[in-house]
Scaffold this active site. Sequence first.
Site, PDB file in Angstrom:
ATOM      1  N   GLY A   1       0.955  -1.047   0.039  1.00 34.77           N
ATOM      2  CA  GLY A   1       0.061   0.137  -0.284  1.00 34.77           C
ATOM      3  C   GLY A   1       0.853   1.216  -0.205  1.00 34.77           C
ATOM      4  O   GLY A   1       1.676   1.559   1.106  1.00 34.77           O
TER       5      GLY A   1
ATOM      6  N   GLY B   1       1.104   4.515   3.882  1.00 32.67           N
ATOM      7  CA  GLY B   1       2.397   3.672   3.298  1.00 32.67           C
ATOM      8  C   GLY B   1       3.452   4.335   3.266  1.00 32.67           C
ATOM      9  O   GLY B   1       4.822   4.086   3.469  1.00 32.67           O
TER      10      GLY B   1
ATOM     11  N   ARG C   1     -13.675   4.285   3.877  1.00 30.45           N
ATOM     12  CA  ARG C   1     -15.193   4.370   3.843  1.00 30.45           C
ATOM     13  C   ARG C   1     -15.631   5.231   3.065  1.00 30.45           C
ATOM     14  O   ARG C   1     -15.384   6.641   3.199  1.00 30.45           O
ATOM     15  CB  ARG C   1     -15.812   4.332   5.202  1.00 30.45           C
ATOM     16  CG  ARG C   1     -17.265   3.914   5.127  1.00 30.45           C
ATOM     17  CD  ARG C   1     -17.671   3.558   6.712  1.00 30.45           C
ATOM     18  NE  ARG C   1     -18.851   3.800   6.914  1.00 30.45           N
ATOM     19  CZ  ARG C   1     -19.357   3.584   8.198  1.00 30.45           C
ATOM     20  NH1 ARG C   1     -18.742   3.331   9.102  1.00 30.45           N
ATOM     21  NH2 ARG C   1     -20.743   3.669   8.302  1.00 30.45           N
TER      22      ARG C   1
ATOM     23  N   THR D   1      -4.107  -1.253   8.067  1.00 29.82           N
ATOM     24  CA  THR D   1      -5.194  -0.856   7.437  1.00 29.82           C
ATOM     25  C   THR D   1      -6.461  -1.286   8.331  1.00 29.82           C
ATOM     26  O   THR D   1      -6.595  -2.156   9.457  1.00 29.82           O
ATOM     27  CB  THR D   1      -5.651  -1.947   6.317  1.00 29.82           C
ATOM     28  OG1 THR D   1      -4.240  -2.122   5.577  1.00 29.82           O
ATOM     29  CG2 THR D   1      -6.995  -2.010   5.664  1.00 29.82           C
TER      30      THR D   1
ATOM     31  N   HIS E   1      -8.654  -0.059  18.494  1.00 31.95           N
ATOM     32  CA  HIS E   1      -8.500   1.326  17.942  1.00 31.95           C
ATOM     33  C   HIS E   1      -9.531   2.129  17.172  1.00 31.95           C
ATOM     34  O   HIS E   1     -10.247   1.440  16.584  1.00 31.95           O
ATOM     35  CB  HIS E   1      -7.335   1.251  16.751  1.00 31.95           C
ATOM     36  CG  HIS E   1      -6.865   2.422  15.866  1.00 31.95           C
ATOM     37  ND1 HIS E   1      -6.360   3.560  16.848  1.00 31.95           N
ATOM     38  CD2 HIS E   1      -6.805   2.991  14.434  1.00 31.95           C
ATOM     39  CE1 HIS E   1      -5.944   4.617  15.899  1.00 31.95           C
ATOM     40  NE2 HIS E   1      -6.303   4.148  14.666  1.00 31.95           N
TER      41      HIS E   1
HETATM   42  N1  APR Z   1      -2.881  -4.469  -2.865  1.00 30.77           N
HETATM   43  C1  APR Z   1      -1.760  -3.458  -2.970  1.00 30.77           C
HETATM   44  N2  APR Z   1      -2.297  -1.951  -2.317  1.00 30.77           N
HETATM   45  C2  APR Z   1      -3.550  -1.824  -2.548  1.00 30.77           C
HETATM   46  C3  APR Z   1      -4.643  -2.856  -2.723  1.00 30.77           C
HETATM   47  C4  APR Z   1      -4.115  -4.175  -3.079  1.00 30.77           C
HETATM   48  N3  APR Z   1      -4.947  -5.087  -3.116  1.00 30.77           N
HETATM   49  N4  APR Z   1      -5.993  -2.310  -2.807  1.00 30.77           N
HETATM   50  C5  APR Z   1      -5.708  -0.855  -2.444  1.00 30.77           C
HETATM   51  N5  APR Z   1      -4.341  -0.625  -2.565  1.00 30.77           N
HETATM   52  C6  APR Z   1      -3.651   0.507  -2.365  1.00 30.77           C
HETATM   53  C7  APR Z   1      -4.246   1.724  -3.004  1.00 30.77           C
HETATM   54  O1  APR Z   1      -4.188   1.634  -4.552  1.00 30.77           O
HETATM   55  C8  APR Z   1      -3.779   2.866  -2.278  1.00 30.77           C
HETATM   56  O2  APR Z   1      -2.464   3.634  -2.806  1.00 30.77           O
HETATM   57  O3  APR Z   1      -3.565   1.033  -0.911  1.00 30.77           O
HETATM   58  C9  APR Z   1      -3.360   2.347  -0.974  1.00 30.77           C
HETATM   59  C10 APR Z   1      -4.205   3.087   0.150  1.00 30.77           C
HETATM   60  O4  APR Z   1      -4.102   4.385   0.381  1.00 30.77           O
HETATM   61  P1  APR Z   1      -4.759   5.589   0.603  1.00 30.77           P
HETATM   62  O5  APR Z   1      -5.908   5.449   0.033  1.00 30.77           O
HETATM   63  O6  APR Z   1      -4.037   7.003   0.472  1.00 30.77           O
HETATM   64  O7  APR Z   1      -4.970   5.513   2.219  1.00 30.77           O
HETATM   65  P2  APR Z   1      -4.211   5.752   3.363  1.00 30.77           P
HETATM   66  O8  APR Z   1      -4.450   7.063   3.658  1.00 30.77           O
HETATM   67  O9  APR Z   1      -2.935   5.574   3.039  1.00 30.77           O
HETATM   68  O10 APR Z   1      -4.744   4.623   4.565  1.00 30.77           O
HETATM   69  C11 APR Z   1      -4.624   3.372   4.454  1.00 30.77           C
HETATM   70  O11 APR Z   1      -4.385   2.851   6.787  1.00 30.77           O
HETATM   71  O12 APR Z   1      -4.473   4.326   8.557  1.00 30.77           O
HETATM   72  C12 APR Z   1      -5.166   3.347   8.077  1.00 30.77           C
HETATM   73  O13 APR Z   1      -7.567   3.725   8.025  1.00 30.77           O
HETATM   74  C13 APR Z   1      -6.286   3.894   7.088  1.00 30.77           C
HETATM   75  O14 APR Z   1      -7.215   1.690   6.303  1.00 30.77           O
HETATM   76  C14 APR Z   1      -6.573   3.068   5.969  1.00 30.77           C
HETATM   77  C15 APR Z   1      -5.136   2.716   5.553  1.00 30.77           C
END
Ligand code: APR
Length: 316
Positions: free
Chosen positions: A13, A18, A86, A123, A179
Amino acid sequence: MASGKKFRIACIGAGNVGASAAQYCAEMELGEVILTDILEGFPQGKALDLSEAGPIRGYGSMVTGTNDYADIAGADVCIVTAGLARKPGMTRLDLLEKNGKIISGIAENIAKQAPDSTVIIVTNPLDVMAYVAFQKLGFPKERVVGMAGCLDSARLRCFVAMELGVNMKNVDTMVLGSHGDDMVPLPEYTTVSGIPITKLMPEDRIAALMERTRKGGGEIVALLKTGSAYYAPGASAARMAQAIIRDEKQLLPCSTLLNGEYGQKDVFLGVPVILGAEGVEKIIELELTDAQQDELNKSAGEVQTGIDGLREVGVL
Ligand code: APR
C-alpha cells in the site's frame, strides 16, 4: 536476526500512510524499503521521489517501487496499509468485507514471498484486519501485530504536552483496547518525567484529553475534509518496524492475539507488549480497575462483532 544483515521492509500500500511509513523507515536507515501497490507507476513514482530526497536528508537507504509481489521476496518486515477508505453510502460491513478481501489476498502473497517476515497491520478496522491476516498467513501469532496503541499513545502524549506546556518527550502513556472510539486510555499510567498526570492537572482536564485521544482520528478527518491522518500513523508503523529490526525489546501498546490474557480469547486487541526480533515476544498484563476491564470487554466485543461479520460473508 544476525548483525550486519541487510534488512528489507515491504510497505504494502503506497498511499498516504504507506508512503509516510516508507519515508520514516528510509530516514531511520532501517534497510531497503520496497513500496508495493496495485496502481501501476504509483509506488515506483513515490519510491523515486523518496530516493531523490535521500541526498538532502542524509540517508542512503534504497527505496524501490513495484506492482509485483516477487519483489518483496525475503522481506523481514511487511507493513500493510493497503485498503479502501469508507465512502458515502458504504456500510461498516461493506468496508469490512472489501478490506477483508484485500488483506486476505495480500496475506497469501506475503506467505509465499516473505514467509519469515513479521507483519504489521495498519489497514482499518485494524484489530479485525490483523485477525484476518493472522488467519490467512498461517504465521505464529508473535509475527502478526496491529499498529494502534503506538499511534493512540502518541496522540495522548502530544495532547498532555500541549496542555501542560512540557516537552512531548517527557510524557509517557499507555492506551489499551481497539483502535477507535472504544480505546481505553489509562490516566494512572500517563506520566510526565515519572509524575502521574493525576498530580499535574484536574480530573476534568484529564477526562477531556482522554476523550480527545479517543476521537483523535476523527479530529484530523474533520480538519482535512478529504482524507485521514498519515504522518503519525506512518511514524507509528515505522517505530514498530524499528523495534523489530533492531531487536529493541520496546514495551509498546500493540494489537496482538489474546488467548486468555485480559480475559479475552481469540481476538486481536491493543495491550502492552515487548516488541523485538521475534515480533511480539511477551504480553504484559496490567491490573485494571473494574471500569477499565468493562471498557476493554466492550472494545473486544466490537472487534468480535467485526470478525463474526466477516465469517457471515465468507471472508473468514
Ligand atoms: N494491494 C496493494 N495495494 C492496494 C490494494 C491491494 N490489493 N488495494 C488498494 N491498495 C492501495 C491503493 O491503491 C492505495 O494506494 O492502498 C493504498 C491506500 O492508500 P490511501 O487511499 O492513501 O489510504 P491511506 O490514507 O494510506 O490509509 C490506508 O491505513 O490508517 C489506515 O484507515 C487507514 O485503512 C486505511 C489505511
